[in-house]
Design a protein around this motif. Structure first.
Motif, PDB file in Angstrom:
ATOM      1  N   LEU A 173       0.866  -1.170   0.000  1.00 44.21           N
ATOM      2  CA  LEU A 173       0.000   0.000   0.000  1.00 44.21           C
ATOM      3  C   LEU A 173       0.903   1.220   0.000  1.00 44.21           C
ATOM      4  O   LEU A 173       1.843   1.311   0.784  1.00 44.21           O
ATOM      5  CB  LEU A 173      -0.901   0.009   1.235  1.00 44.21           C
ATOM      6  CG  LEU A 173      -1.844  -1.184   1.377  1.00 44.21           C
ATOM      7  CD1 LEU A 173      -2.503  -1.175   2.738  1.00 44.21           C
ATOM      8  CD2 LEU A 173      -2.886  -1.147   0.280  1.00 44.21           C
ATOM      9  N   SER A 201      -1.590   4.909   4.004  1.00 45.10           N
ATOM     10  CA  SER A 201      -2.850   4.588   4.678  1.00 45.10           C
ATOM     11  C   SER A 201      -4.001   5.357   4.052  1.00 45.10           C
ATOM     12  O   SER A 201      -5.140   4.894   4.036  1.00 45.10           O
ATOM     13  CB  SER A 201      -2.740   4.884   6.173  1.00 45.10           C
ATOM     14  OG  SER A 201      -2.455   6.246   6.382  1.00 45.10           O
ATOM     15  N   TRP A 234      -5.185   3.343   1.058  1.00 43.83           N
ATOM     16  CA  TRP A 234      -5.931   2.185   1.541  1.00 43.83           C
ATOM     17  C   TRP A 234      -7.331   2.588   1.978  1.00 43.83           C
ATOM     18  O   TRP A 234      -8.324   1.961   1.621  1.00 43.83           O
ATOM     19  CB  TRP A 234      -5.175   1.542   2.701  1.00 43.83           C
ATOM     20  CG  TRP A 234      -5.894   0.373   3.294  1.00 43.83           C
ATOM     21  CD1 TRP A 234      -5.838  -0.922   2.883  1.00 43.83           C
ATOM     22  CD2 TRP A 234      -6.783   0.406   4.403  1.00 43.83           C
ATOM     23  NE1 TRP A 234      -6.652  -1.710   3.674  1.00 43.83           N
ATOM     24  CE2 TRP A 234      -7.247  -0.906   4.616  1.00 43.83           C
ATOM     25  CE3 TRP A 234      -7.242   1.413   5.248  1.00 43.83           C
ATOM     26  CZ2 TRP A 234      -8.127  -1.234   5.632  1.00 43.83           C
ATOM     27  CZ3 TRP A 234      -8.128   1.079   6.266  1.00 43.83           C
ATOM     28  CH2 TRP A 234      -8.554  -0.239   6.442  1.00 43.83           C
ATOM     29  N   ASN A 283     -11.062   1.509   0.299  1.00 40.32           N
ATOM     30  CA  ASN A 283     -12.096   0.850   1.094  1.00 40.32           C
ATOM     31  C   ASN A 283     -13.369   1.692   1.165  1.00 40.32           C
ATOM     32  O   ASN A 283     -14.470   1.153   1.209  1.00 40.32           O
ATOM     33  CB  ASN A 283     -11.573   0.517   2.488  1.00 40.32           C
ATOM     34  CG  ASN A 283     -10.737  -0.735   2.443  1.00 40.32           C
ATOM     35  OD1 ASN A 283     -11.267  -1.824   2.463  1.00 40.32           O
ATOM     36  ND2 ASN A 283      -9.430  -0.575   2.321  1.00 40.32           N
TER      37      ASN A 283
END
Length: 127
Positions: free
Chosen positions: A13, A16, A19, A23
């Motif tokens: 990734l 963060s 990511w 999501n």
């Protein structure tokens, strides 16, 4: 083994933030599908003024809370009442109106511009 022993397979990734945005898109997709199954229309939007949204909704600044997209949700323009032909209704049973049923629209020259804001747009094709 097919793979060399010195290679370790791990998901990567870049951050963060990446990511969490990926999501968030999965959650938004599930939300939009659920809304459609309940007869609501949705439209995902990006490219908005995130700082303006933060201010209006009271979301703290900084990197902790991102706003990757907004999903507008509401009742569709109108439902098929069974009087329309199959061509007038989309794949989820919604009718989007005909020439006499259209909601008010801005004039094209107020919405579509050429190479700069305010510049007239032309569909003239050159060969």
């Amino acid at each position: 083994s097919i793979l060399p022993t010195n290679i370790q397979l791990l998901p990567t990734l870049s951050s963060s933030e990446t990511w969490s945005q990926k999501n968030t898109m999965l959650v938004a997709m599930t939300y939009m599908l659920a809304c459609t199954s309940r007869g609501l229309a949705t439209c995902p939007m990006e490219g908005f003024d995130a700082n303006g949204v933060r201010k209006v909704l009271g979301i703290p600044g900084g990197k902790r809370y991102g706003i990757p997209l907004i999903v507008s949700t509401g009742l569709p323009y109108r439902y098929d009442n069974g009087t329309n032909s199959e061509e007038d209704v989309d794949d989820v049973g919604l009718s989007h109106g005909g020439e006499n049923d259209m909601s008010p629209r801005y004039p094209l020259e107020e919405v579509v511009f050429g190479n700069a804001f305010g510049e007239s747009f032309s569909l003239a094709l050159s060969r």
